[in-house]
Every structure is written in structure tokens, then in C-alpha cells.
Design a protein around this motif. Structure first.
Motif, PDB file in Angstrom:
ATOM      1  N   ARG A  66      67.988 120.385  91.114  1.00 41.43           N
ATOM      2  CA  ARG A  66      66.714 119.892  91.643  1.00 41.43           C
ATOM      3  C   ARG A  66      65.557 120.801  91.226  1.00 41.43           C
ATOM      4  O   ARG A  66      65.755 121.942  90.813  1.00 41.43           O
ATOM      5  N   ARG A  67      64.344 120.282  91.355  1.00 44.80           N
ATOM      6  CA  ARG A  67      63.117 120.962  90.955  1.00 44.80           C
ATOM      7  C   ARG A  67      63.154 121.304  89.464  1.00 44.80           C
ATOM      8  O   ARG A  67      62.778 122.365  89.028  1.00 44.80           O
ATOM      9  N   VAL A  68      63.647 120.320  88.671  1.00 41.75           N
ATOM     10  CA  VAL A  68      63.688 120.498  87.214  1.00 41.75           C
ATOM     11  C   VAL A  68      62.350 120.035  86.650  1.00 41.75           C
ATOM     12  O   VAL A  68      61.919 118.910  86.921  1.00 41.75           O
ATOM     13  N   PRO A  69      61.660 120.855  85.889  1.00 42.32           N
ATOM     14  CA  PRO A  69      60.336 120.449  85.377  1.00 42.32           C
ATOM     15  C   PRO A  69      60.458 119.354  84.318  1.00 42.32           C
ATOM     16  O   PRO A  69      61.402 119.369  83.513  1.00 42.32           O
ATOM     17  N   ARG A  70      59.509 118.405  84.373  1.00 44.74           N
ATOM     18  CA  ARG A  70      59.497 117.337  83.352  1.00 44.74           C
ATOM     19  C   ARG A  70      58.740 117.888  82.142  1.00 44.74           C
ATOM     20  O   ARG A  70      57.538 117.701  82.015  1.00 44.74           O
ATOM     21  N   GLY A  85      78.458 114.520  75.167  1.00 41.83           N
ATOM     22  CA  GLY A  85      79.343 113.600  75.887  1.00 41.83           C
ATOM     23  C   GLY A  85      79.141 113.546  77.380  1.00 41.83           C
ATOM     24  O   GLY A  85      79.833 112.796  78.081  1.00 41.83           O
ATOM     25  N   ALA A  86      78.191 114.305  77.909  1.00 48.02           N
ATOM     26  CA  ALA A  86      77.932 114.242  79.353  1.00 48.02           C
ATOM     27  C   ALA A  86      77.062 113.036  79.661  1.00 48.02           C
ATOM     28  O   ALA A  86      76.298 112.576  78.820  1.00 48.02           O
ATOM     29  N   LYS A  87      77.206 112.519  80.871  1.00 46.37           N
ATOM     30  CA  LYS A  87      76.304 111.460  81.339  1.00 46.37           C
ATOM     31  C   LYS A  87      75.213 112.136  82.175  1.00 46.37           C
ATOM     32  O   LYS A  87      75.514 112.976  83.022  1.00 46.37           O
ATOM     33  N   VAL A  88      73.942 111.770  81.898  1.00 48.92           N
ATOM     34  CA  VAL A  88      72.826 112.476  82.532  1.00 48.92           C
ATOM     35  C   VAL A  88      71.790 111.470  83.017  1.00 48.92           C
ATOM     36  O   VAL A  88      71.446 110.534  82.300  1.00 48.92           O
ATOM     37  N   THR A  89      71.306 111.672  84.259  1.00 45.69           N
ATOM     38  CA  THR A  89      70.104 110.936  84.675  1.00 45.69           C
ATOM     39  C   THR A  89      69.102 111.958  85.187  1.00 45.69           C
ATOM     40  O   THR A  89      69.477 113.049  85.635  1.00 45.69           O
ATOM     41  N   PHE A  90      67.822 111.618  85.072  1.00 52.21           N
ATOM     42  CA  PHE A  90      66.760 112.561  85.420  1.00 52.21           C
ATOM     43  C   PHE A  90      65.674 111.767  86.128  1.00 52.21           C
ATOM     44  O   PHE A  90      64.937 111.013  85.489  1.00 52.21           O
ATOM     45  N   ASP A  91      65.587 111.902  87.433  1.00 55.34           N
ATOM     46  CA  ASP A  91      64.606 111.111  88.190  1.00 55.34           C
ATOM     47  C   ASP A  91      63.872 112.011  89.159  1.00 55.34           C
ATOM     48  O   ASP A  91      64.516 112.716  89.960  1.00 55.34           O
ATOM     49  N   ASP A  92      62.532 112.020  89.025  1.00 52.02           N
ATOM     50  CA  ASP A  92      61.711 112.721  90.000  1.00 52.02           C
ATOM     51  C   ASP A  92      62.156 114.178  90.198  1.00 52.02           C
ATOM     52  O   ASP A  92      62.361 114.640  91.320  1.00 52.02           O
ATOM     53  N   GLY A  93      62.399 114.852  89.062  1.00 49.67           N
ATOM     54  CA  GLY A  93      62.740 116.280  89.135  1.00 49.67           C
ATOM     55  C   GLY A  93      64.194 116.562  89.456  1.00 49.67           C
ATOM     56  O   GLY A  93      64.614 117.710  89.494  1.00 49.67           O
ATOM     57  N   GLU A  94      64.979 115.510  89.693  1.00 52.16           N
ATOM     58  CA  GLU A  94      66.394 115.730  90.021  1.00 52.16           C
ATOM     59  C   GLU A  94      67.272 115.277  88.853  1.00 52.16           C
ATOM     60  O   GLU A  94      67.219 114.135  88.414  1.00 52.16           O
ATOM     61  N   LEU A  95      68.045 116.232  88.344  1.00 53.16           N
ATOM     62  CA  LEU A  95      68.976 115.955  87.245  1.00 53.16           C
ATOM     63  C   LEU A  95      70.364 115.772  87.834  1.00 53.16           C
ATOM     64  O   LEU A  95      70.806 116.592  88.632  1.00 53.16           O
TER      65      LEU A  95
END
Ligand code: EPZ
Length: 450
Positions: A66-70, A85-95
């Protein structure tokens, strides 16, 4: 979770030619003369978030950060994790990162070229897979950015390493704990070895380790994943390795370099700026230098306030590994020194070539001469606006600060450098009262600004 359940993150896609060209045409138009005042809420630290993302590969379960800068570098690391090969989502500062599927061993040249910090996946990959093929990171504007400490350290842990055709091939039939002395407290080498050591059977001791707050943040995340680590933040870190790690949830520490950058913007404009979200001790030496310049600095509970009380005094500065004066604040600090009443000496001890911005600052009216690792900054200087080119991330931030003070309009080209490491840079400056406008490639002015 199936792939379908991991929605595509917004924003940055793999850099095709078109988006790269658009990237490079971006600039920031700054009209000088405004006194900055107000409060900035700090983003998560770029130089922690990127490593936490790499560390998530060590577990075969999902982790949340959390609190990941865009910022562009985070999007590049998202591309890297997906390429592995990892699955990643990034929404509203949360990876949310799920590395549980089969992972690839090859970190592609295109992504490593875009961000040399990608080398930080090497330790986790050889720990998790027993092998890694990483494109050699190029140098950059601030120096050759060698990785010999990373390589020698992994060899100490039992990895075999071949370098050919521009790639590093790392293989291991099982890492083994060892004492790993570093010639120099390299941040990246400490981090790569810290992560690799979590998978090494037995005890590893990293001697002469880097002590940056981002190292402590990484160690905290690894311990929440089940790692056994003692001494993070000191020059000797001990890791009991060999245990399987599990997923974890972690919030990135605040960005101390972002904090220093905006405090200096306030000081340079004779303003009054507060940054919120970090523990002041992580900037202790920097804050003492501000005080020596005649700046009123007040430290609160996770806040720092800096006010210029009058004419700035010259001070000498030498950059050093933490807890020394951070090299990432050197360029921005030279702008404030250009306004001080006297001559200052800046010595850059960390990187080989971190004065690239000097020529551009001098085009705005600064009076800086360099010789090797030293810069002589004369002041006070009256800066005047012009078109300038950012040579790198922190140099771009320094040119923006100079534009805030310069008479007239300054156009800082190469804004893509700044967007690599500062979230909402123009909006945050505008929030402090700056007259700034983001100009997209060949397009009209847009974004923040009165
Ligand atoms: C990290 O770079 C940061 N980057 C840098 O921030 C920061 O300036 C630097 O640490 C120092 O604090 C990230 O965290 C992504 P080093 P890193 O390894 O790990 C030499 C920014 O603006 N060296 O401590 O690359 C190297 O050439 C960036 O946010 C070797 O010789 O820094 C350099 O002169 C810029 N061999 C010095 O050590 C090695 O194997 C410091 O490098 C490794 C490093």
C-alpha cells in the motif's frame, strides 16, 4: 485467482515507440516569483516501493503493498513483474501481486534498459527459482552504475554467474549462508543480497551494509513474510535463511527525498512549507544543513516545517551514504545555495557524475563551477527564466525549483525524468501556490496550475 480476475492496471503500458516519444516531449512551464506555502502529504518512497515489489517474488502467495506512488518507475516494475509471470493489479496506490504461478527466469533488456533498478529482481529470482537471466543494466547520466558488489555477493552465497551477450546468467543448486563483506555500503547490493539470503540455508551476515531507511522498510516487509532478519539499518545485517516465505501486507514508508525536495522549494522561494507523513530523523543531517543556512526547521509528529527567515547563509555539503547527506538531494540543494549570500562547496562522494544539471542551472543564472567531485556555488544570484533540459530525475526537480525563483518563465523539458520519481509533481507544487503548467508533447498546457 485466474488471470481474468486480475484487471489491467490503468496507465502505463509496455513502452511502445509512440508512448516513449510522447514521454520525451513533456515539459513543465514555471512562472517564477511566487512564495510557496502550505502542506504536502508525502507519497510512498520510490526507492522502497520498487524493492518491495521485487521482494514479493520470494513467496508463492499473493502480497499487497500500500501507499505505492503512481510514478513511471513503478509502472515499469509492474511490467517487469508481469514479464516474469506474476499477476499484478494496481489501484489507488494499492498493489496486489500474485507470483504463485510458474515464473520466467528472464528479465527482458527492454525493461532493464528503461529502469536500471530492475536489477533488484536478481536476488529474489535466484532465491525463488535457483536461476535468473538479467539484462546488464546500462549506465545512466549520473554514472556507470556498476553491479560488481551484487555479483560478488551472490557468488559468496554459492551462486554461479556468467556474463555474456549483455546478460547476467545466475544459477544456483541451493544458496548457502555466508559472511558477505561489501567494499562499499551499496543500497542495491545490500537489498539484492538481503533478499537472496532469505533463501540461503544457514546464517548470512552482510557486513558494511547500507543503512538507508528503505533498507529497514524492506527488512520489515521480509520479516512480515516470515524471514528472520536482525540489524537492518545498521552496517551489519544477519539473516537466518532457508525458511519458505508467505505473502504479506505492507505500507511503503514516506518518501524522504520527495520531502526534502518540497522543503527546498519552500526555502528557495522564501516560503513556509510543511511535509507530512515521515519520521523527521530520516532527514536529520539535511535538516541540520537547512538550519545552518538560517532556515527555521520545526519537527513534529511525522511532520517537518521549513521557513526561510531572511537571507540564506552559504554552507558546505558532502554527500555520503545514509545517515550522511543524501546524494538524491544534492542537485536541489545547489539551487538554494545559489541564493545564499556567499560561496558554498558541494562534494559529491556517492556517484561519479552527478553534476550534469550544473550547466542548465548556470543557463538560468546560477554561478556554479565544477572540478571532479567538487562544485563551487557562488551566491546570491538572480535567476532568470529560460528553456532548460532535465538531465535526470533529481536534476529535473532542481530545475523546477530554480524556475520557481527565476524571473519570468522557465520551461523544464524532459519532464519524463521527473515523472519517474515524483507523484503528481506539478499538482503538488500548484497546491503550494506555484504557477506551474504541465505541457504534453507538442500539445497544449494542461494539468495543475492557477
Ligand atoms: C540507490 O541506487 C537509489 N536508487 C539511488 O536513487 C540513490 O542515489 C542511491 O541508492 C544512493 O543512495 C534506488 O533505490 C532505485 P548504490 P543504487 O548501489 O542502489 C557504486 C534516485 O534519484 N556501486 O548505493 O544504484 C555505484 O556506481 C536514485 O532516486 C558499485 O561500484 O546505489 C555508485 O557510485 C538515483 N558497484 C555507488 O556505489 C556496485 O555493485 C552507490 O551506488 C553497486 C554500486
Amino acid at each position: 485467482m485466474t488471470q481474468a480476475q486480475w484487471p489491467e492496471p490503468p496507465g502505463h503500458d509496455a513502452a511502445g515507440a509512440a508512448s516513449e516519444a510522447a514521454d520525451r516531449g513533456r515539459s513543465l512551464r514555471v512562472r517564477g516569483g511566487r512564495r510557496l506555502e502550505g502542506e504536502i502529504v508525502l507519497s510512498g518512497a520510490k526507492n522502497s516501493a520498487l524493492k518491495l515489489m521485487a521482494a514479493s517474488l520470494l513467496a508463492d502467495e499473493p502480497s499487497t503493498i500500500r501507499r505505492v506512488p503512481r510514478i513511471a518507475d513503478v509502472f515499469t516494475m509492474v511490467d517487469m513483474l508481469r514479464a516474469l509471470g506474476a499477476k499484478v493489479t494496481f489501484d489507488d496506490g494499492e498493489l496486489r501481486i500474485d507470483p504463485s504461478g510458474p515464473l520466467n527466469e528472464r528479465a527482458p533488456y527492454e525493461l532493464v534498459r528503461r529502469m536500471r533498478a530492475s536489477i533488484i529482481v536478481m536476488g529474489p529470482m535466484v532465491a525463488r527459482l535457483g536461476r535468473a537471466t538479467i539484462a546488464m543494466p546500462g549506465g545512466c547520466n549520473i554514472g556507470p552504475r556498476r553491479i560488481d558488489f551484487h555479483i560478488r555477493g551472490l557468488q559468496k552465497l554459492g551462486a554461479a554467474i556468467e556474463i555474456e551477450h549483455g546478460f547476467i546468467e545466475v544459477t544456483s543448486d541451493g544458496l548457502r549462508g555466508a559472511v558477505v563483506p561489501l567494499d562499499y555500503p551499496s543500497v542495491g547490493a545490500t537489498e539484492n543480497l538481503l533478499m537472496a539470503a532469505t533463501a540461503a540455508q544457514g546464517t548470512t551476515v552482510i557486513d558494511n551494509a547500507a543503512r538507508e531507511p528503505e533498507i529497514v522498510d524492506l527488512a520489515k516487509f521480509l520479516m512480515s513474510m516470515g524471514a528472520s532478519i536482525h540489524g537492518a539499518g545498521t552496517s551489519s545485517i544477519e539473516i537466518e535463511g532457508g525458511h519458505a516465505l508467505h505473502g504479506a501486507i505492507h505500507e511503503v514508508i514516506a518518501d524522504r527525498i520527495e520531502a526534502g525536495t518540497y522543503l527546498l522549494a519552500g526555502v528557495a522561494t522564501g516560503g513556509d512549507v510543511t511535509v507530512r507523513g515521515l519520521n523527521p530523523p530520516c532527514l536529520e543531517l539535511f535538516l541540520n544543513k537547512l538550519r545552518a543556512m538560517g532556515v527555521q526547521v520545526d519537527e513534529g509528529d511525522r511532520t517537518i516545517r521549513a521557513r526561510a527567515l531572511g537571507a540564506l547563509r552559504p554552507v558546505d555539503v558532502s554527500t555520503l551514504p545514509h545517515p550522511g547527506f543524501a546524494t538524491d538531494l544534492q542537485a536541489q540543494f545547489m539551487v538554494a545555495l545559489s541564493l545564499a549570500e556567499g560561496t558554498s562547496i558541494v562534494t559529491e562522494n556517492v556517484f561519479e557524475n552527478r553534476f550534469a544539471v550544473v550547466d542548465e542551472l548556470n543557463r538560468l543564472g546560477a554561478g556554479i563551477t565544477t572540478s571532479g567531485h567538487h562544485a563551487v556555488v557562488s551566491g546570491p544570484r538572480q535567476l532568470t527564466g529560460s528553456v532548460v533540459e532535465a538531465p535526470d530525475l533529481r536534476g529535473g526537480a532542481a530545475l523546477a525549483i530554480a524556475g520557481l525563483v527565476a524571473e519570468g518563465v522557465t520551461e523544464v523539458r524532459g519532464l519524463h525524468h521527473v515523472d519517474r520519481g515524483y507523484e503528481d509533481f506539478d499538482a503538488k507544487l500548484a497546491g503550494l501556490g506555484a504557477d506551474v503548467t504541465r505541457v504534453e508533447a507538442g500539445g497544449e498546457a494542461g494539468g495543475a496550475g492557477p
